[in-house]
Each structure stands twice: as C-alpha cells, then as structure tokens.
Design an enzyme around this catalytic site. Structure first.
Site, short mmCIF file in Angstrom:
data_model
loop_
_atom_site.label_atom_id
_atom_site.label_comp_id
_atom_site.label_asym_id
_atom_site.label_seq_id
_atom_site.Cartn_x
_atom_site.Cartn_y
_atom_site.Cartn_z
N TYR A 82 -8.69 16.40 -6.84
CA TYR A 82 -7.81 15.61 -7.71
C TYR A 82 -6.71 16.48 -8.31
CZ TYR A 82 -6.42 12.62 -11.64
OH TYR A 82 -5.70 11.86 -12.54
N ASP A 121 0.87 -1.17 0.00
CA ASP A 121 0.00 0.00 0.00
C ASP A 121 0.91 1.22 0.00
OD1 ASP A 121 -1.67 2.14 0.58
OD2 ASP A 121 -2.89 1.03 2.01
N SER A 150 -0.74 14.41 -13.85
CA SER A 150 -1.96 14.50 -14.66
C SER A 150 -2.02 15.87 -15.31
CB SER A 150 -3.19 14.31 -13.76
OG SER A 150 -4.38 14.66 -14.45
#
Length: 285
Positions: free
Chosen positions: A163, A70, A150
């Site tokens: 985000y 994780d 992104s």
C-alpha cells in the site's frame, strides 16, 4: 451546508473519482457548494450511493452528472474524461481520488494484492492525470489536477509495504507531472491523509501504525483496535475537502508539485525530541 459560497454560480467543471462515499463524496459536495459543476464517478456497485451524492449536488442548485468507469482500464478513463467534458462543457479540476487499501505483513503479501493496489492507487491516478492533462491542454486555459495519496506515501510502516509503495509512486508522478504541465498553467498536487473514517466504516478499525508496540510487530499480528487516545482518532472525510477547496482556488495558482499531509498525530510524533517524545504524546493526548 456550512459553505457560504453558493453565490458563485459557475467556477468551472470538476470531476471527482471515487465520489460515492468518504473523501470523494465530501470533496464533490464541497466543490458543488462553491460553484463548480461536478461530475461524480465510482464503480457500478456503488451506484446507489453515487445517486445520493448527485441528488445532494442538485439540492445545491448545481449541475452534476453521474459517470461509471473502472479507473484501472485506460480506455474507460479516456471515455470518462470525454463524457465529462461533453456533458458539462470541459474540465477545469480533476480530483483523482479513487483508491483501495489493504494491509498485510511483507512475508504474506501476495502478487495479486500488490497488483491490485498498484492498479487502482497508481495506474488509476496515472490515467486520470494523463487524460485530464490532455483535455486541459486542448482547452488552453490551465487547470488543477489533484491526486489522492496517503500518509503512507510519505513514510512507510509495518504491514503497509504494498500500500505504501503504491502511494509513494503517486508522489513521484505528481511531482513529475507538475514540472511538465506548469507551462500550460496546470498545477498538480496531492493530498496525503493518514486514515480517514466515514459512515460506511466500522467504529473500530486498524490501529495507527506509529503506535503499534514492538511486541505486536514481532509476533506478526495486525491489531484491530483503534487507539482512542491519539490525535489520529475520528478523522473524517471533511478534513480533506477544505484543502482541496484551497488548492483549486485562484489563490493557490503558485502551489504545484506538492504532496500535502493531513495527519495531526504524525506531524506531532516526528519532533526534535525523537521517538521517545512520540510515546509521550500517544500516552497523554
């Protein structure tokens, strides 16, 4: 496979997080085809897909190891780097690709959503950068660290506040790390795609934010139909892998601190003619 470099028997060791599908899978297979030993990582629930990637790498006659962790938990990322190095003999390339995406209006974004996005997209990348850098510095032979960012980490958009913010942080982290690590011969860069589609995603997805009309935004509704007339349509994970391939190459040793966009639609939208030209492109391409 359309990659001709399998003659390169050993270019080093690469670790790719979030490698079970999408961009991570494409990057892992590309690097394996070009001569890297590749450690592939993901969460336990993606184990079956991860094993499939592992088998495909073995078909390329390349070494591979499957690792589960994780990325939001520091001790697990530290162990991830250590296990990779023990299994494959070091670490030359770190691809911090694991990320999650959620979109919602600012007024209905919860603290839980904010924390989840920052935990994976920002803290996870930070841990990967940190422990990969420690390993590479100890080896004294340089390295390549690449983060998944992104297009929303380069320019915000409606419904993307949390985000977008999580990826803006990745840009700052990447630029700062590049300055710190350059004396060790380690380059740090990031790739910033717009919206990538892969086999596990439905054919109809969220519309690119740049082409959502004003009325939709005012009504607070997030459209679910992808505009098929735009250049953003049908981007696949394979568009990221060639960029990563170049950034890990010897030819790219002078490129560092960059967050490189992979977004044809947005690149054309922001022209000297302004927003009106954007509308024209959207309607006619």
């Amino acid at each position: 496979m359309p990659f001709p470099n399998t003659r390169l028997l050993n270019r080093g060791v690469a670790l790719v997080t979030g490698a079970a599908k999408g961009a991570g899978r494409a990057i892992a297979l590309r690097l394996a085809s070009e001569g890297f030993k590749v450690a592939i990582h993901d969460l336990p629930h993606n184990g079956e897909q991860l094993v499939d990637v592992h088998r495909n790498i073995q078909r390329l006659a390349q070494h591979s190891v499957v690792l589960i962790a994780d990325v939001t938990i520091e001790d697990q990322v530290k162990s991830l780097i250590e296990d990779n190095s023990k299994s494959l003999g070091g670490l030359d390339v770190m691809i911090a690709n694991a990320a999650v995406r959620e979109s919602a209006p600012l007024t209905s974004t919860t603290a839980e959503t904010w924390d989840r996005l920052f935990a994976v997209n920002t803290r996870g990348v930070f841990f990967c950068y940190k422990y990969a850098a420690q390993q590479m510095i100890s080896q004294r032979k340089g390295g390549r660290i690449i983060g998944g960012c992104s297009a929303w980490g380069k320019k915000g958009g409606p419904f993307m506040s949390a985000y977008s913010a999580s990826h803006f942080a990745v840009r700052g982290l990447t630029e700062s790390a590049a300055l710190e690590l350059r004396e060790h011969g380690i380059t740090v860069n990031a790739y910033a795609p717009r919206q990538i589609f892969h086999e596990a995603m439905p054919e109809i997805d969220i519309a690119p934010i740049d082409i959502i009309d004003a009325e939709t935004i005012q009504n607070g509704q997030l459209p679910t139909k992808l505009e098929r007339g735009t250049l953003a349509h049908r981007e696949t994970p394979q568009v990221i892998a060639p960029l990563v391939s170049y950034l890990v190459s010897e030819e790219a040793h002078y490129i560092t601190g960059q967050c490189i966009g992979i977004d044809r639609h947005r690149a054309l939208s922001f022209s000297v003619n302004g927003p009106q030209h954007q509308t024209d492109i959207t309607n006619h391409v």
